[in-house]
Motif scaffolding. Structure first.
Motif, PDB file in Angstrom:
ATOM      1  N   GLU A 216     -12.655   3.126   8.114  1.00 39.69           N
ATOM      2  CA  GLU A 216     -13.021   2.498   6.852  1.00 39.69           C
ATOM      3  C   GLU A 216     -12.603   3.320   5.638  1.00 39.69           C
ATOM      4  OE1 GLU A 216     -17.182   1.789   6.930  1.00 39.69           O
ATOM      5  OE2 GLU A 216     -17.098   0.321   8.554  1.00 39.69           O
ATOM      6  N   VAL A 217     -11.931   4.424   5.841  1.00 35.59           N
ATOM      7  CA  VAL A 217     -11.566   5.299   4.730  1.00 35.59           C
ATOM      8  C   VAL A 217     -10.167   4.955   4.232  1.00 35.59           C
ATOM      9  CG1 VAL A 217     -11.134   7.674   4.016  1.00 35.59           C
ATOM     10  CG2 VAL A 217     -13.021   7.162   5.568  1.00 35.59           C
ATOM     11  N   PRO A 218     -10.014   4.564   2.969  1.00 37.53           N
ATOM     12  CA  PRO A 218      -8.666   4.324   2.439  1.00 37.53           C
ATOM     13  C   PRO A 218      -7.898   5.643   2.364  1.00 37.53           C
ATOM     14  CG  PRO A 218     -10.385   3.372   1.023  1.00 37.53           C
ATOM     15  CD  PRO A 218     -11.071   4.270   1.996  1.00 37.53           C
ATOM     16  N   VAL A 219      -6.773   5.695   3.047  1.00 31.70           N
ATOM     17  CA  VAL A 219      -6.009   6.944   3.096  1.00 31.70           C
ATOM     18  C   VAL A 219      -4.853   6.950   2.107  1.00 31.70           C
ATOM     19  CG1 VAL A 219      -6.633   7.340   5.499  1.00 31.70           C
ATOM     20  CG2 VAL A 219      -4.529   6.079   4.961  1.00 31.70           C
ATOM     21  N   ILE A 220      -4.624   5.847   1.421  1.00 36.01           N
ATOM     22  CA  ILE A 220      -3.563   5.793   0.416  1.00 36.01           C
ATOM     23  C   ILE A 220      -4.156   5.304  -0.891  1.00 36.01           C
ATOM     24  CG2 ILE A 220      -1.682   5.459   2.050  1.00 36.01           C
ATOM     25  CD1 ILE A 220      -1.810   2.470   1.459  1.00 36.01           C
ATOM     26  N   ASP A 221      -3.461   5.547  -1.987  1.00 33.55           N
ATOM     27  CA  ASP A 221      -3.934   5.116  -3.296  1.00 33.55           C
ATOM     28  C   ASP A 221      -3.200   3.848  -3.729  1.00 33.55           C
ATOM     29  OD1 ASP A 221      -1.430   6.078  -3.777  1.00 33.55           O
ATOM     30  OD2 ASP A 221      -2.010   7.514  -5.326  1.00 33.55           O
ATOM     31  N   ARG A 222      -3.490   3.411  -4.941  1.00 28.96           N
ATOM     32  CA  ARG A 222      -2.915   2.159  -5.425  1.00 28.96           C
ATOM     33  C   ARG A 222      -1.393   2.232  -5.521  1.00 28.96           C
ATOM     34  NH1 ARG A 222      -1.100  -0.399  -9.862  1.00 28.96           N
ATOM     35  NH2 ARG A 222      -1.704  -2.596 -10.136  1.00 28.96           N
ATOM     36  N   ASP A 223      -0.861   3.355  -6.007  1.00 36.25           N
ATOM     37  CA  ASP A 223       0.591   3.471  -6.150  1.00 36.25           C
ATOM     38  C   ASP A 223       1.295   3.323  -4.802  1.00 36.25           C
ATOM     39  OD1 ASP A 223       0.271   3.853  -8.842  1.00 36.25           O
ATOM     40  OD2 ASP A 223       0.356   6.038  -8.742  1.00 36.25           O
ATOM     41  N   SER A 224       0.732   3.919  -3.765  1.00 34.98           N
ATOM     42  CA  SER A 224       1.328   3.774  -2.434  1.00 34.98           C
ATOM     43  C   SER A 224       1.217   2.339  -1.942  1.00 34.98           C
ATOM     44  CB  SER A 224       0.638   4.723  -1.446  1.00 34.98           C
ATOM     45  OG  SER A 224       0.845   6.076  -1.803  1.00 34.98           O
ATOM     46  N   ALA A 225       0.088   1.677  -2.262  1.00 28.71           N
ATOM     47  CA  ALA A 225      -0.066   0.278  -1.867  1.00 28.71           C
ATOM     48  C   ALA A 225       0.983  -0.600  -2.543  1.00 28.71           C
ATOM     49  CB  ALA A 225      -1.472  -0.204  -2.217  1.00 28.71           C
ATOM     50  N   VAL A 226       1.278  -0.317  -3.812  1.00 31.72           N
ATOM     51  CA  VAL A 226       2.315  -1.073  -4.517  1.00 31.72           C
ATOM     52  C   VAL A 226       3.668  -0.873  -3.850  1.00 31.72           C
ATOM     53  CG1 VAL A 226       3.566  -1.268  -6.704  1.00 31.72           C
ATOM     54  CG2 VAL A 226       1.072  -1.039  -6.714  1.00 31.72           C
ATOM     55  N   LEU A 227       3.960   0.361  -3.476  1.00 31.08           N
ATOM     56  CA  LEU A 227       5.224   0.656  -2.810  1.00 31.08           C
ATOM     57  C   LEU A 227       5.342  -0.083  -1.480  1.00 31.08           C
ATOM     58  CD1 LEU A 227       7.829   2.360  -2.856  1.00 31.08           C
ATOM     59  CD2 LEU A 227       6.534   4.179  -1.713  1.00 31.08           C
ATOM     60  N   LEU A 228       4.265  -0.073  -0.698  1.00 29.52           N
ATOM     61  CA  LEU A 228       4.282  -0.775   0.586  1.00 29.52           C
ATOM     62  C   LEU A 228       4.386  -2.280   0.394  1.00 29.52           C
ATOM     63  CD1 LEU A 228       1.508   1.289   2.416  1.00 29.52           C
ATOM     64  CD2 LEU A 228       3.978   1.390   2.833  1.00 29.52           C
ATOM     65  N   GLY A 229       3.704  -2.796  -0.628  1.00 29.81           N
ATOM     66  CA  GLY A 229       3.782  -4.228  -0.904  1.00 29.81           C
ATOM     67  C   GLY A 229       5.185  -4.664  -1.288  1.00 29.81           C
ATOM     68  N   ASN A 230       5.875  -3.840  -2.077  1.00 29.25           N
ATOM     69  CA  ASN A 230       7.252  -4.174  -2.459  1.00 29.25           C
ATOM     70  C   ASN A 230       8.174  -4.178  -1.245  1.00 29.25           C
ATOM     71  OD1 ASN A 230       6.553  -4.435  -5.145  1.00 29.25           O
ATOM     72  ND2 ASN A 230       7.023  -2.299  -5.637  1.00 29.25           N
ATOM     73  N   ARG A 231       7.917  -3.255  -0.320  1.00 30.04           N
ATOM     74  CA  ARG A 231       8.734  -3.238   0.891  1.00 30.04           C
ATOM     75  C   ARG A 231       8.516  -4.504   1.714  1.00 30.04           C
ATOM     76  NH1 ARG A 231       8.413   2.913   3.362  1.00 30.04           N
ATOM     77  NH2 ARG A 231       9.678   3.939   1.754  1.00 30.04           N
ATOM     78  N   ALA A 232       7.257  -4.908   1.836  1.00 29.81           N
ATOM     79  CA  ALA A 232       6.959  -6.122   2.594  1.00 29.81           C
ATOM     80  C   ALA A 232       7.585  -7.346   1.933  1.00 29.81           C
ATOM     81  CB  ALA A 232       5.452  -6.295   2.738  1.00 29.81           C
ATOM     82  N   MET A 233       7.569  -7.367   0.621  1.00 32.71           N
ATOM     83  CA  MET A 233       8.161  -8.480  -0.115  1.00 32.71           C
ATOM     84  C   MET A 233       9.671  -8.551   0.107  1.00 32.71           C
ATOM     85  SD  MET A 233       7.364 -10.958  -2.196  1.00 32.71           S
ATOM     86  CE  MET A 233       8.069 -11.991  -3.485  1.00 32.71           C
ATOM     87  N   GLY A 234      10.293  -7.381   0.211  1.00 34.05           N
ATOM     88  CA  GLY A 234      11.731  -7.346   0.411  1.00 34.05           C
ATOM     89  C   GLY A 234      12.177  -7.902   1.743  1.00 34.05           C
ATOM     90  N   SER A 235      11.258  -8.059   2.679  1.00 34.14           N
ATOM     91  CA  SER A 235      11.610  -8.601   3.993  1.00 34.14           C
ATOM     92  C   SER A 235      11.693 -10.118   3.996  1.00 34.14           C
ATOM     93  CB  SER A 235      10.588  -8.137   5.037  1.00 34.14           C
ATOM     94  OG  SER A 235       9.302  -8.673   4.754  1.00 34.14           O
TER      95      SER A 235
END
Length: 673
Positions: A216-235
């Protein structure tokens, strides 16, 4: 005498009107240029000038002059003193005053249409406690003053009435400034009101904060989430060309998992025109624990969003549906079935006209259908996580920290004055923690002198507004971040804003360490009271094990307590297979044992000694019971994170070799570093 009193009372205010609207100095009682003789009329007054209290009407030849001369005696006796020393109306005012009645009607219609169109476009809350609507009120009040003065110019018969009506919009302006003053903290009783907007009670850290559960512990911050989201969008190429990801990225607790979610938006106005009939087909979901991101396609498309320019713009739609509600910062959330909703907190002012903001109600808008639901804040559904915006909660706590002992003490003595710790950029510093069904806002608390030590921290439930303060003296978050970065300074990693966790009863800062590309490479744990000692690891489990060993070494925990808190199990056997992989730039060795279907993850550089071993070697190691959500007890093929190993005997090719030791593994790791 009466007229003289009118002029005396309005001289100061008329100068203000002259500076605001270009009018010349004419009192409310005297009119705009006044009347010069007894031959008054109801039509426009073509005033050319006022010189030494005598009016010259526009006309031709001596007849006009003679006519004025024949009546000059009475005119001078009745009105001369009233106009003496007055300036003429401005040329603009004269021209407007000479407009025809039809022109004024057309202007009034145009202004009414502009007002309605402006309200529809800007949609301010129709509430006198809203600063936005007061901007409109003040503009209308000043326009009313202008209109009354023009009316006084046009009608000598009713000029006194119109000049007195100016006091009505002027009083509205004065009321606005009184309302602002009424809400200031130095006003009697206001400091106490500010201090109690957010009711914060003291809590016990060891009892209230559950032992850490890394699922239940978030291990990444918002900036990392944005980066991961952009990668998913690129697929998904068909989406990339038409849509973008909204910057919302709301932190919510979805189906027991801390995630960030954000809808897609139209890429530009032309893309909206092409796709408006189909709507927005998906949203992005980022798991803050596993770091997995996906684009979730919707059966029913999103039709109410921030990127809609007209009637389906979500802000305009909600405000026009509830015109008197003052909405705070909205969030994008999901119910337990994955249906997207917009959550609008409704503000309530408790001090003066504009101050003491809190939340009284919550409006939910279905992003797909436009369906709305209106709840009192205490009755919102349990799936709603952000009824209270983060910035508002921080502001409310800072009020209580500043004014608990009065307004004067907040400036002079400053005894007991505290505030939330600032972030690394000097702005608000806070993070989130998922517990149970809710999201809690976390922030450290420090003295107002902004030193490098904290006096404790707060946890605030963002759905209920329940707030608790925990007295845990130690280092501030930015000090802990600097300490963690110093531990890996050769790698130049950057620390994320930390969470405060309960690890074996110890208040512990937990943060991720990212490289220049924004990817999470390592993790760090730091004891709040002893922030010079830093435990790092390439995985959460390895970091925890290193941290517990550190606490045992410095005497904070006994060996038994550290072992009991490790939440680990042991495994041993012969290596059946071994394979290497690189994940996010980090090397991992994946090992299986004979007669065991589980896959064991040896992450480098922490488990560097694994490079010595081959298929057939005997090995003994410890691994985490649960690794970031994997249930090793129920899934024999689960990947299990190795936390430490050693005391093995290699038997490659049927030949025993010397027993390896943890010290040897440690020396290998040091040499590699």
């Amino acid at each position: 005498m009466a007229q003289g009193n009118d002029d005396f009372n309005n001289d100061d205010f008329q100068d203000m009107l002259h500076s605001m609207f270009g009018f010349s100095g004419n009192g409310f009682g005297s009119g705009f240029g006044g009347s010069s003789s007894s031959d008054a009329h109801d039509g426009p007054i073509p005033v050319d000038a006022v010189i030494d209290g005598e009016e010259r009407r526009a006309g031709s030849g001596g007849s006009a002059a003679g006519k004025g001369s024949s009546k000059g005696g009475s005119g001078s006796s009745r009105h001369g003193g009233r106009h003496r020393g007055r300036r003429a109306p401005s040329p603009i005012a004269q021209r407007i005053a000479q407009w025809s009645r039809r022109a004024f009607i057309a202007l009034a219609i145009l202004l009414a249409v502009a007002l309605v169109a402006g309200y529809w476009w800007f949609h301010p809350a129709l509430n006198l406690q809203s600063p936005g609507v007061w901007m409109w009120v003040l503009v209308i009040a000043m326009a009313a003053i202008f209109g009354f003065k023009i009316a006084a110019l046009r009608s000598e018969k009713h000029e006194k009435l119109f000049n007195r009506l100016v006091f009505v919009p002027a009083a509205v302006i004065v009321l606005f400034f009184l309302g602002v003053l009424w809400g200031e903290p130095f006003m009697p009783g206001n400091a106490e009101r500010y201090a109690t907007v957010l009711n914060t009670t003291d809590g016990d850290f060891a009892k209230d904060i559950e032992q850490v559960d890394y699922s239940e512990v978030p291990v990444i911050d918002r900036d990392s989430a944005v980066l991961l989201g952009n990668r998913a969008m690129g697929s998904i190429p068909e989406y990339v060309s038409q849509f973008e990801i909204s910057p919302a990225y709301s932190m919510i607790n979805y189906q027991g998992r801390p995630v960030r979610v954000s809808p897609l938006t139209y890429a530009d106005l032309f893309k909206w025109f092409s796709n408006r009939s189909q709507g927005i087909p998906a949203y992005v979901l980022v798991d803050m624990v596993t770091q997995e991101a996906e684009v979730v396609r919707l059966k029913d498309a999103i039709r109410y969003s921030e990127s809609e320019p007209l009637a389906r713009n979500i802000d305009r739609y909600a405000q026009l549906k509830y015109p008197t509600y003052m909405f705070d910062q909205k969030s994008f959330e999901l119910d337990e079935e994955g249906t997207p909703w917009w959550v609008f907190p409704v503000q309530k002012r408790t001090i003066g006209l504009f101050e003491g903001t809190t939340v009284s109600r919550v409006v939910l808008v279905n992003a797909c259908t436009g369906e709305t639901e209106d709840y009192a804040v205490e009755d919102v559904p349990s799936w709603v996580d952000r009824a209270y915006p983060s910035d508002l909660l921080i502001q409310q706590y800072n009020w209580s920290g500043a004014y608990a002992k009065g307004w004067l003490n907040s400036w002079l003595g400053q005894q007991g004055v505290v505030r939330t710790t600032p972030g690394t950029d000097g702005q608000l510093g806070y993070s989130y923690l998922a517990q149970g069904e809710d999201i809690y806002l976390y922030s450290g608390v420090t003295s107002v002198t902004a030193d490098n030590s904290s006096v404790g921290f707060i946890l605030v439930n963002q759905r209920t507004g329940e707030s608790h303060f925990y007295s845990v003296p130690g280092a501030t978050e930015d000090s802990a971040m600097a300490s963690a970065e110093g531990q890996v300074q050769n790698l130049k990693y950057q620390a994320t804003y930390p969470l405060l966790l309960n690890v074996s009863g110890q208040p512990t800062y937990f943060m991720a360490l990212k490289d220049n590309a924004g990817l999470v490479k390592m993790y760090a744990m730091i004891n709040v009271q002893h922030y010079q000692s830093v435990a790092t690891g390439s995985t959460v489990a390895a970091t925890q094990e290193s941290y517990l060993s550190m606490l045992a070494a410095d005497g904070t925990l006994s060996e038994d307590e550290a072992a009991a808190s490790g939440a680990e199990e042991k495994a041993s056997g012969k290596i059946a297979s071994i394979a290497q992989a690189v994940i996010d730039g980090n090397s991992h060795f994946y090992v299986t044992l004979e007669g065991d279907d589980a896959i064991y993850d040896f992450a480098l550089p922490d488990m560097l000694g694994i490079v010595r071993y081959h298929v057939g070697d005997a090995i003994e190691f410890s691994y985490a019971k649960s690794v970031e959500g994997d249930d090793a007890e129920s899934d024999d093929a689960a990947t299990r994170q190795v936390t430490k190993f050693g005391a093995i005997r290699a038997t490659s090719q049927g030949k025993d070799s010397d027993e390896a030791s943890p010290e040897a593994d440690a020396s290998d790791a040091a040499a590699m570093a």
